[in-house]
Design a protein around this motif. Structure first.
Motif, PDB file in Angstrom:
ATOM      1  N   ARG A  98       2.152  65.014  29.852  1.00 54.63           N
ATOM      2  CA  ARG A  98       2.695  66.108  30.649  1.00 54.63           C
ATOM      3  C   ARG A  98       4.171  66.264  30.313  1.00 54.63           C
ATOM      4  NH1 ARG A  98       1.291  61.386  32.208  1.00 54.63           N
ATOM      5  NH2 ARG A  98       0.004  61.875  33.962  1.00 54.63           N
ATOM      6  N   MET A 135       8.087  66.545  30.723  1.00 53.44           N
ATOM      7  CA  MET A 135       9.041  65.938  31.658  1.00 53.44           C
ATOM      8  C   MET A 135      10.450  66.127  31.118  1.00 53.44           C
ATOM      9  SD  MET A 135       7.189  64.269  34.097  1.00 53.44           S
ATOM     10  CE  MET A 135       8.203  62.968  34.757  1.00 53.44           C
ATOM     11  N   PHE A 163      13.222  59.548  34.562  1.00 57.64           N
ATOM     12  CA  PHE A 163      12.550  60.778  34.954  1.00 57.64           C
ATOM     13  C   PHE A 163      12.418  60.788  36.470  1.00 57.64           C
ATOM     14  CE2 PHE A 163      11.011  59.336  30.882  1.00 57.64           C
ATOM     15  CZ  PHE A 163      11.035  60.469  30.094  1.00 57.64           C
ATOM     16  N   THR A 198      10.148  61.754  39.528  1.00 53.14           N
ATOM     17  CA  THR A 198       8.718  61.954  39.717  1.00 53.14           C
ATOM     18  C   THR A 198       8.409  61.916  41.209  1.00 53.14           C
ATOM     19  OG1 THR A 198       6.522  61.165  39.022  1.00 53.14           O
ATOM     20  CG2 THR A 198       8.192  59.480  39.446  1.00 53.14           C
ATOM     21  N   ASP A 199       7.207  62.292  41.566  1.00 51.98           N
ATOM     22  CA  ASP A 199       6.816  62.334  42.972  1.00 51.98           C
ATOM     23  C   ASP A 199       5.858  61.182  43.276  1.00 51.98           C
ATOM     24  OD1 ASP A 199       5.254  63.324  45.453  1.00 51.98           O
ATOM     25  OD2 ASP A 199       6.900  64.761  45.240  1.00 51.98           O
ATOM     26  N   SER A 232       2.223  61.730  42.663  1.00 48.64           N
ATOM     27  CA  SER A 232       1.688  62.031  41.332  1.00 48.64           C
ATOM     28  C   SER A 232       0.818  60.888  40.819  1.00 48.64           C
ATOM     29  CB  SER A 232       2.831  62.297  40.343  1.00 48.64           C
ATOM     30  OG  SER A 232       3.455  61.082  39.993  1.00 48.64           O
ATOM     31  N   LYS A 248       0.724  59.878  37.746  1.00 52.01           N
ATOM     32  CA  LYS A 248       1.356  59.091  36.682  1.00 52.01           C
ATOM     33  C   LYS A 248       1.911  57.777  37.200  1.00 52.01           C
ATOM     34  CE  LYS A 248       5.157  62.297  36.483  1.00 52.01           C
ATOM     35  NZ  LYS A 248       4.404  63.131  37.359  1.00 52.01           N
ATOM     36  N   ASP A 249       2.316  57.739  38.466  1.00 49.55           N
ATOM     37  CA  ASP A 249       2.830  56.489  39.040  1.00 49.55           C
ATOM     38  C   ASP A 249       1.742  55.417  39.048  1.00 49.55           C
ATOM     39  OD1 ASP A 249       4.941  58.157  39.425  1.00 49.55           O
ATOM     40  OD2 ASP A 249       5.009  57.960  41.596  1.00 49.55           O
ATOM     41  N   VAL A 280       8.019  52.262  37.911  1.00 50.69           N
ATOM     42  CA  VAL A 280       8.349  53.201  38.982  1.00 50.69           C
ATOM     43  C   VAL A 280       9.345  52.506  39.905  1.00 50.69           C
ATOM     44  CG1 VAL A 280       7.461  54.548  40.913  1.00 50.69           C
ATOM     45  CG2 VAL A 280       6.082  54.279  38.845  1.00 50.69           C
ATOM     46  N   TRP A 320      11.031  71.360  42.468  1.00 53.31           N
ATOM     47  CA  TRP A 320       9.991  70.462  42.969  1.00 53.31           C
ATOM     48  C   TRP A 320      10.299  69.901  44.352  1.00 53.31           C
ATOM     49  CZ3 TRP A 320       6.001  71.168  40.023  1.00 53.31           C
ATOM     50  CH2 TRP A 320       6.194  71.485  38.678  1.00 53.31           C
ATOM     51  N   LEU A 349      10.965  57.200  37.360  1.00 47.79           N
ATOM     52  CA  LEU A 349      10.177  56.560  36.323  1.00 47.79           C
ATOM     53  C   LEU A 349      11.176  56.134  35.256  1.00 47.79           C
ATOM     54  CD1 LEU A 349       7.247  55.954  35.482  1.00 47.79           C
ATOM     55  CD2 LEU A 349       7.302  58.086  34.203  1.00 47.79           C
TER      56      LEU A 349
END
Length: 160
Positions: A34, A36, A49, A51-52, A55, A57-58, A88, A106, A118
């Motif tokens: 994805r 970023m 990065f 991140t939420d 998400s 990806k975590d 993370v 976001w 991240l």
């Protein structure tokens, strides 16, 4: 040694200039990528990065921390692939440091409790730095006529 330092600097220069990358993580047996926005910190040998916490990806990083960052400037024919290990973090001070206008798309503010960081620590990289599309095509055509290999710029593998 100077050549290794030059190649390492080249990786950082290209990644910083391009800015956005495709972050690839592993989800089960599949790989997922994805786009970023990368924040490089040379001195720390790290890419950060925002991140939420919601998400996927975590979770993927927790299960499989080895990731790939693929930077591409197709017009300029410049590419960087960086392999590394991701973690993370919930570092609120670093979140404020990384907060920028694109993050507002976001989250409402850097104080949003769902924001995480991240952190990717690179282990190795590979880069391709060509003189550009038009020049590359001319060199390929000349090489085809002369039965030689074209010189399409710099390419190297780098330990980070």
């Amino acid at each position: 040694m100077a050549n290794i330092e030059h190649d390492n600097e080249k990786v950082w220069d290209l990644a910083e200039k391009i800015g956005f990358c495709m972050l690839t993580t592993q989800s089960g047996a599949e790989l997922k990528a994805r786009p970023m926005s990368a924040h490089g910190e040379r001195v720390e040998n790290a890419f950060y990065f925002l991140t939420d916490v919601e998400s996927h990806k975590d979770e993927e990083v927790e299960q499989h921390p080895n990731v790939c960052l693929a930077f591409a400037d197709a017009k300029g024919q410049k590419y960087v692939s960086i392999s590394g290990v991701a973690r993370v973090l919930n570092d609120r001070e670093k979140i404020h440091d990384l907060w920028s206008t694109p993050a507002k798309a976001w989250w409402d503010s850097a104080d949003d409790p769902s924001i995480r960081i991240l952190k990717v620590t690179p282990s190795s990289a590979e880069y391709w730095d060509s003189p550009g599309t038009l020049i590359s095509y001319i060199k390929m055509a000349a090489a085809a006529v002369s039965s030689t290999r074209p010189d399409l710029g710099d390419h190297n593998k780098v330990e980070m």
